[in-house]
Design an enzyme around this catalytic site. Structure first.
Site, PDB file in Angstrom:
ATOM      1  N   GLY A 119       0.942  -1.163  -0.076  1.00  0.00           N
ATOM      2  CA  GLY A 119      -0.006   0.112   0.033  1.00  0.00           C
ATOM      3  C   GLY A 119       0.778   1.401   0.017  1.00  0.00           C
ATOM      4  N   ALA A 120       1.767   1.247   0.811  1.00  0.00           N
ATOM      5  CA  ALA A 120       2.532   2.384   0.918  1.00  0.00           C
ATOM      6  C   ALA A 120       4.000   1.874   1.611  1.00  0.00           C
ATOM      7  CB  ALA A 120       2.013   3.508   1.796  1.00  0.00           C
ATOM      8  N   MET A 121       4.961   2.734   1.570  1.00  0.00           N
ATOM      9  CA  MET A 121       6.422   2.502   2.165  1.00  0.00           C
ATOM     10  C   MET A 121       6.719   3.806   2.995  1.00  0.00           C
ATOM     11  SD  MET A 121       8.653   0.385   3.155  1.00  0.00           S
ATOM     12  CE  MET A 121      10.031   1.029   4.311  1.00  0.00           C
TER      13      MET A 121
ATOM     14  N   ASN B  63       9.612   5.453   3.929  1.00  0.00           N
ATOM     15  CA  ASN B  63      10.868   6.079   3.686  1.00  0.00           C
ATOM     16  C   ASN B  63      10.951   7.460   4.476  1.00  0.00           C
ATOM     17  OD1 ASN B  63      11.348   3.803   1.576  1.00  0.00           O
ATOM     18  ND2 ASN B  63       9.682   5.202   0.342  1.00  0.00           N
TER      19      ASN B  63
ATOM     20  N   GLU C 159       1.658   5.807   7.601  1.00  0.00           N
ATOM     21  CA  GLU C 159       3.121   6.011   7.105  1.00  0.00           C
ATOM     22  C   GLU C 159       3.808   7.185   7.781  1.00  0.00           C
ATOM     23  OE1 GLU C 159       4.243   3.729   5.844  1.00  0.00           O
ATOM     24  OE2 GLU C 159       2.331   2.792   4.986  1.00  0.00           O
TER      25      GLU C 159
ATOM     26  N   GLU D  53       4.866  -2.337  12.901  1.00  0.00           N
ATOM     27  CA  GLU D  53       3.582  -2.207  12.115  1.00  0.00           C
ATOM     28  C   GLU D  53       2.409  -2.212  12.966  1.00  0.00           C
ATOM     29  OE1 GLU D  53       3.569  -1.386   9.277  1.00  0.00           O
ATOM     30  OE2 GLU D  53       5.746  -1.893   8.489  1.00  0.00           O
TER      31      GLU D  53
HETATM   32  N1  BES Z   1       6.396  -0.761   6.223  1.00  0.00           N
HETATM   33  C1  BES Z   1       5.169  -0.949   5.457  1.00  0.00           C
HETATM   34  C2  BES Z   1       5.158  -1.519   3.956  1.00  0.00           C
HETATM   35  C3  BES Z   1       5.868  -2.744   3.771  1.00  0.00           C
HETATM   36  C4  BES Z   1       5.062  -4.002   3.995  1.00  0.00           C
HETATM   37  C5  BES Z   1       7.256  -3.052   3.752  1.00  0.00           C
HETATM   38  C6  BES Z   1       5.381  -5.085   3.654  1.00  0.00           C
HETATM   39  C7  BES Z   1       7.649  -4.366   3.312  1.00  0.00           C
HETATM   40  C8  BES Z   1       6.895  -5.472   3.608  1.00  0.00           C
HETATM   41  C9  BES Z   1       4.139   0.050   5.552  1.00  0.00           C
HETATM   42  O1  BES Z   1       4.220   1.037   6.550  1.00  0.00           O
HETATM   43  C10 BES Z   1       2.847  -0.562   5.528  1.00  0.00           C
HETATM   44  O2  BES Z   1       2.472  -1.223   6.368  1.00  0.00           O
HETATM   45  N2  BES Z   1       2.177  -0.421   4.521  1.00  0.00           N
HETATM   46  C11 BES Z   1       0.531  -1.082   4.240  1.00  0.00           C
HETATM   47  C12 BES Z   1      -0.392  -0.115   4.347  1.00  0.00           C
HETATM   48  C13 BES Z   1      -0.711   0.484   5.921  1.00  0.00           C
HETATM   49  C14 BES Z   1      -1.616   1.468   5.787  1.00  0.00           C
HETATM   50  C15 BES Z   1      -1.315  -0.731   6.778  1.00  0.00           C
HETATM   51  C16 BES Z   1       0.536  -1.758   3.127  1.00  0.00           C
HETATM   52  O3  BES Z   1       1.354  -1.774   2.329  1.00  0.00           O
HETATM   53  O4  BES Z   1      -0.208  -2.599   2.911  1.00  0.00           O
HETATM   54 ZN    ZN Z   2       3.395   0.270   8.072  1.00  0.00          ZN
END
Ligand code: BES
Ligand code: ZN
Length: 880
Positions: A291-293, A295, A328, A350
């Site tokens: 969904g997002a990262m 950085n 994020e 997370e």
């Molecule tokens: N750090 C994660 C992105 C990520 C997920 C990197 C899996 C590597 C492996 C990011 O902060 C995240 O949690 N993104 C979620 C969206 C969020 C609103 C729950 C995602 O990408 O689903």
């Molecule tokens: Zn996250």
């Protein structure tokens, strides 16, 4: 800084780089060539040797290292021989592990050992921009004139920074990053820091230098180069915030900017620490695996999670943007400023970001009642956590790949839910004090889970570690059995599970349950607090029914004696919407586990028929949806009739049109939920007809669909429609007006009943759909009552191709839907054996869970099949 060594008992130690050499600052220069999809670069790493060194080992994967030089503190350079670089990497510890495990490393073998002290390691390298949505990768888009464009962008978490530049790619090797990029003419570039200098290159491009970052982990580095444009910066208390996107989507940035400005202020205040970077860019990338990262200072998103047209998005789609943006931005403090030592700590990162996302969005739009909708997400986590193949939220992680299996509903939703349970139990202010203490103490450094419990204990004096270890270090959760005799309610706990335990169950035995309870008419603000351990405990006397899990923030289920349950059903008006949804969830779970009958659940649902809360109805709708999946063909009309009898009056009292006296924005969400349920499970002829008419008119240039109703209308049209509608969806999906519309029509292709259309939808998923979306379309089709089996057959016959095609980490999510292939026991067996023979890299545990759940669903389907029509008919009589 002291010289660290991985401790002996640590399962990760043999996978870690030695700590003899520690990076302090990277000077990284990259030259991407978007046309040939390649890049070259130079990295100079200022490091410190704690001891005499003769070999320096660092990470590099799918990179060709062209030259390497190591300079010691006295300024004498050693060129490391290329021949030595080309050799298989030297194991970090002499005896093991096998070289194959270390293909992602290079070792620089020095001719002369160097003394302890400062070092400079300089490497020149080249690589390719891959299409796998990780490392330094390529994303493409087609503009309004049909011209294709390329973006080069990064996704490093967990362990893919090493695919972009050689580095010490572990979260506790924090260092400063000074990044510069050669940007081809006409393109722009973004990275963690702001641009500090710009020079024109011969040939027309530009060299952009970005400001040094704070010391941070490699997985948080980002750079993006492409024909992108950015919104005007919005100043948020001194921090410039922008949304970056492909040209043409300028009008879709305002909502994200508003949510981001809110989140920045909210978190700076809540955490009591300033935002840790100089600026914030939110970058929408057309191809993005997650969904997002987070950085630091340069957050990347898939487009649907960032860009929204206020006139065309539903409230839930906007909520999604606010969720992801807030999540994020929470990571900027929790994750980026304070970071886990190793990947076993991912859960904390997370789960905490998810908790803070909910608090932030609840503050941003209180009328959305974000905690109430979280109840459904928590329900999903409990659905997985009630399986014997569950896992503890935190477990030891050896090779970093093991961490990939951690990004699931247990980490995010269970993790956030148990933190919320703790927060409600400790009280919001005391909880926040503990978090502030934790962050200020560990800023710019790395932590383990126990550090958080320590800070919370210090702030509150409560045995936080003892409580939380039972929720985090063992799988499963309890059911609290509440028995009332006279005025006394006694509580005890048992492990909850859907099926009898076997020896391999990962479900724990007992928990420290922070119970909140109240007599029904008491103010919810002052619940009783009780820490339930392995011995039964009594609540204070009460003359009236007692609600256990008051406020509904507990991660446990409650089982009442029959009389208490009837008393509660009688007084549902004294429960908050979230408490009602949770009571329904517990009653449904009892049914799935074989403890309660369908009649019991239906009676409760009927007691709630005048309900006006969207999240309570969502719980009812999801149960009806499940019944519609498992019901035998002959009884399907009875289920449809029951659905119309239950849901029809609620929808009729709302009507099709929003009215000025709609009490809140959630009414529109409720309307959509009821409409969708009536038009699909209820097969309501009038609703279907009206949806077809509205949709047809909108496509023919008539009035647009109401944005809140559009997703439901589209789903109903698919359920009722045929080839003509399929073609229309496909066309809309190819020329969408918003990112949300694109996925809405793409995923709705899964909703058509006709086998031929299902075949075509599968083809779309595996050919023209972006690889970030294809697996989710297949997921929808696998879960479809009539098309699931054929989809499974297609999936298995093309397995190898699809493994190649789709990003590896989306695969387990797609396969989650096999739990719905539960109407034929023989097919379920086939699924089980196929998946046993075709392991999914890093997704084994989620697959095992989906397969176990499939077994549970087969049992439920069989158990229900005999009695369902009878129960539903009596329900229809009761409702008449
Ligand atoms: N750090 C994660 C992105 C990520 C997920 C990197 C899996 C590597 C492996 C990011 O902060 C995240 O949690 N993104 C979620 C969206 C969020 C609103 C729950 C995602 O990408 O689903
Ligand atoms: Zn996250």
């Amino acid at each position: 800084m002291t010289y660290r060594t991985p401790s002996d008992g640590d399962p990760s130690s043999r996978f870690r780089l030695p700590y003899t050499v520690e990076p302090r600052r990277y000077q990284l220069h990259l030259i991407p060539d978007l046309e040939s999809a390649t890049f070259s670069g130079t990295v100079s790493i200022e490091a410190e040797a704690h001891d005499k060194v003769s070999v320096i080992t660092l990470h590099a994967e799918e990179l060709e290292v062209r030259s390497a030089t190591v300079t010691s503190g006295d300024g004498l350079a050693q060129r490391v021989q290329l021949a030595e670089l080309a050799q298989p990497a030297q194991p970090a510890e002499p005896a093991e592990p096998a070289d194959a495990e270390h293909q992602d490393r290079i070792s620089l073998v020095l001719g002369e050992p160097l003394a302890a002290g400062p070092l400079l390691i300089t490497l020149e390298f080249t690589g390719i921009l891959n299409d796998k949505l990780h490392g330094f990768y390529r994303s493409t888009f087609t503009d309004a004139d049909g011209v294709q464009h390329t973006i080069a962008t990064t996704q490093f978490e967990a362990t893919d920074a090493r695919r972009a530049f050689p580095c010490f790619d572990e979260p506790d090797r924090k260092a400063v990053f000074g990044i510069s990029l050669d940007v081809p003419a006409g393109l722009d570039a973004f990275s963690n820091g702001p641009v500090v200098s710009e020079e024109t290159l011969p040939g027309g491009g530009r060299r952009l230098r970005f400001a040094d970052t704070i010391p941070m982990s490699t997985y948080l580095v980002a750079f993006v180069v492409g024909p992108l444009v950015s919104s005007e910066p919005v100043d948020v208390d001194g921090i410039p915030v922008r949304v970056v996107h492909v040209p043409g989507r300028e009008a879709m940035t305002s909502f994200a900017l508003e949510a981001a400005a809110h989140a920045l202020r909210f978190f700076a205040e809540w955490f009591g620490l300033p935002y840790p970077a100089e600026k914030l860019d939110l970058v929408a990338i057309p191809d993005f695996a997650f969904g997002a990262m987070e950085n630091l200072g340069c957050v990347t998103f898939r487009e649907t999670a960032l860009l929204a047209d206020l006139d065309r998005a539903s409230r839930l789609e906007l909520e999604r943007v606010a969720d992801v943006v807030s999540h994020e931005i929470a990571h900027m403090w929790f994750g980026d400023l304070v970071t886990m030592k190793w990947w076993n700590g991912i859960w904390l990162n997370e789960a905490f970001a998810t908790l803070m996302e909910l608090m932030c969005v609840d503050h941003f739009r209180p009328e959305w009642q974000r905690w109430a909708s979280f109840a459904a997400e928590r329900e999903a986590a409990m659905g997985t956590d009630g399986l014997h193949s569950t896992r503890p939220v935190e477990y030891p992680v050896g090779p970093p790949e093991e961490a990939q299996g951690m990004f699931d509903v247990l980490t995010y939703e269970k993790g956030a839910a148990v933190l919320r349970m703790l927060e409600r139990y400790l009280g919001g202010d005391r909880f926040r004090q503990g978090i502030r203490l934790y962050l200020s103490k560990h800023r710019l450094a790395n932590t383990e889970t126990a550090d958080l419990w320590d800070a919370l204990e210090q702030a509150t004096g409560e045995p936080v570690g003892q409580i939380m270890d039972t929720w985090i270090l063992q799988g499963g959760f309890p059911i609290v059995v509440a028995e009332r005799t006279g005025d006394v309610t006694t509580l005890r706990q048992e492990p909850f599970s859907y099926a009898p335990a076997d020896a391999t169950s990962a479900i724990g035995r007992d928990w420290r349950v922070p119970v909140l309870a109240r007599p029904l008419s008491a103010l919810p603000a002052e619940p009783w607090r009780l820490l339930l351990a392995d011995q039964p405990a009594a609540l204070p006397d009460a003359r009236e029914p007692v609600l256990v899990n008051a406020g509904a923030s507990g991660f446990y289920r409650v089982q009442y004696d029959d009389q208490s349950l009837l008393a509660l059903a009688d007084r549902v008006g004294d429960l908050s919407p979230m408490e009602r949804a949770t009571l329904l969830g517990d009653t449904w779970a009892a049914l799935v586990a074989g403890h309660g009958g369908l009649g019991q659940f239906l009676s409760l649902a009927e007691a709630l028929r005048r309900e006006t809360d969207a999240d309570v109805w969502a719980q009812v709708a999801s149960a009806l949806g499940f019944l519609d999946l498992v019901v035998v063909d002959e009884d399907r009309p009875v289920l449809a009739a029951y659905t119309r009898a239950l849901v029809g009056p609620a929808f009729a009292s709302l009507g099709w049109q929003g009215r000025p006296d709609d009490d809140d924005e959630r009414t529109a969400t409720l309307r959509a939920k009821l409409l969708g349920t009536l038009g699909t499970v209820g097969a309501d002829a009038e609703v279907r007809q009206r949806c077809m008419a509205l949709h047809g008119a909108a496509l023919d240039g008539g009035p647009d669909l109401d944005p809140d109703l559009a997703p439901a209308v589209v789903a109903v049209v698919a359920a009722a429609g045929g080839e003509k509608e399929f073609e229309a969806f496909l066309a809309r999906q190819r020329a969408p007006r918003t990112p949300q519309e694109e996925v809405r029509y793409l995923f709705a292709l899964a909703g058509f009943d006709q086998p031929e259309l299902a075949r075509r939808a599968f083809e779309v998923a595996t050919t023209e759909a972006r690889t970030q979306n294809g697996p989710f379309l297949i997921q929808q089709m696998l879960g479809h009552r009539s098309n699931g089996p054929a989809t499974w057959a297609r999936l298995t016959s093309q397995w190898d191709t699809l493994v190649e095609l789709f990003p590896a980490n989306i695969f387990p999510r797609m396969l989650d839907a096999v739990q719905r292939l539960c109407r034929q026991a023989a097919l379920a067996d086939e699924v089980r054996s196929f998946l046993a023979d075709h392991p999914v890299p890093s997704g084994q545990r989620s697959v095992a869970q989906a397969v176990e759940r499939l077994g549970v669903n087969v049992t439920v389907a069989q158990r229900l099949s005999g009695a369902m029509a009878g129960e539903l008919s009596s329900g229809i009589d009761r409702l008449a």
